[in-house]
Design an enzyme around this catalytic site. Structure first.
Site, mmCIF file in Angstrom:
data_model
loop_
_atom_site.group_PDB
_atom_site.id
_atom_site.type_symbol
_atom_site.label_atom_id
_atom_site.label_comp_id
_atom_site.label_asym_id
_atom_site.label_seq_id
_atom_site.Cartn_x
_atom_site.Cartn_y
_atom_site.Cartn_z
ATOM 1 N N TYR A 212 62.883 -16.107 -14.658
ATOM 2 C CA TYR A 212 62.146 -17.293 -14.221
ATOM 3 C C TYR A 212 60.726 -16.931 -13.802
ATOM 4 O O TYR A 212 59.764 -17.592 -14.212
ATOM 5 C CB TYR A 212 62.887 -17.955 -13.062
ATOM 6 N N SER B 182 55.113 -22.647 -11.466
ATOM 7 C CA SER B 182 55.816 -22.461 -10.199
ATOM 8 C C SER B 182 55.099 -21.389 -9.397
ATOM 9 O O SER B 182 54.471 -20.486 -9.969
ATOM 10 C CB SER B 182 57.268 -22.028 -10.444
#
Length: 264
Positions: A155, A142
């Protein structure tokens, strides 16, 4: 009789990016090996699209449990053969506050899924692909792994680890003929992002992302941010001095913590 069509193994295939990738590969004539916890949802989805029984297999597995996803990979090789592409896509995104004891357990769950789950996904296939001298292992990271965002420590840290892990694996397998591809999505309209409380520039539909990712994987690229404008933004943010970066993000809404919104 041997089926000559190429085979792709995809985790997190029951929704979002994983499901869009499955549909894109199906349209391209590939056989599918679909792994996710919600195997009944995958079955309903494939039937709704009229996918022939010989074009896919479903493997119920939890990537946060290494033995579970490793068993799914081994079952795939027994039933369908060695995949040409393995996409470790399954992941979760939950906001954390280090001052909260419960969030330490949340962080462990994020790492178990996003990091150990990726390594366990690749594990059954690495040696067999190296012996064959071909194959592609695709890690879905990501842009959040490029720079840490407030309230998003689990995350961001997990996706930064994905980027480094895939880079290490790429070096290890360089002479084997097995390629490692790192894909960093920007914002994609999925259940993972819909309850975000902040602006999401360059938001993409899952189908548009899957189409671009399919082409990147086929091209043999080692690393790519999708969409490319998000890659430019991420690089600029990486170059910002810490003081400027911190000031830019001051007051930014945080990701929902566990129990405050949708976690996965």
């Amino acid at each position: 009789m041997h089926d000559p069509r190429p085979l792709v193994f995809i985790t997190g295939a029951s929704s979002g990016i994983g499901q869009a990738l499955a549909e894109r590969y199906h349209r391209a004539g590939w056989r599918l090996a679909l792994a996710a916890r919600r195997d009944s949802e995958m079955k309903s989805w494939t039937e709704a699209r009229g996918m022939g029984a010989g074009s896919y297999e479903i493997y119920g597995a939890d990537v946060s449990q290494p033995d579970s996803i490793i068993a799914a990979g081994q079952a795939c090789m027994e039933r369908q053969g060695l995949p040409d592409v393995v996409i470790a896509n399954a992941g979760i995104s939950v906001g954390v506050d280090t001052a909260q004891r419960a969030d330490i357990d949340t962080m462990a769950r994020v790492f178990a899924t996003n990091n150990l789950g990726m390594a366990a996904t690749f594990h059954p296939f690495v040696a067999a692909m190296a012996r064959r001298g071909s194959g592609r292992l695709v890690g879905v990271a990501s842009v959040a792994g490029i720079r840490g965002l407030p309230g998003h420590g689990a995350y961001c840290a997990s996706k930064a680890a994905v980027i480094s892990y895939c880079e290490s694996l790429r070096g290890e397998l360089r002479s084997s003929g097995v390629r490692v591809v790192t894909i960093c999505p920007g914002y994609v309209d999925t259940p993972l992002t819909r309850e975000n409380r902040y602006a999401m520039p360059f938001l993409m539909r899952p189908e548009a992302f899957a189409d671009k990712a399919f082409r990147v994987i086929e091209s043999g690229a080692s690393y790519r941010v999708i969409p490319w404008p998000m890659g430019v933004v991420a690089k600029l943010l990486r170059l910002l001095p810490n003081a400027w970066f911190d000031r830019l993000l001051q007051g930014r809404p945080r990701k929902h913590r566990q129990g405050q919104g949708r976690a996965s």
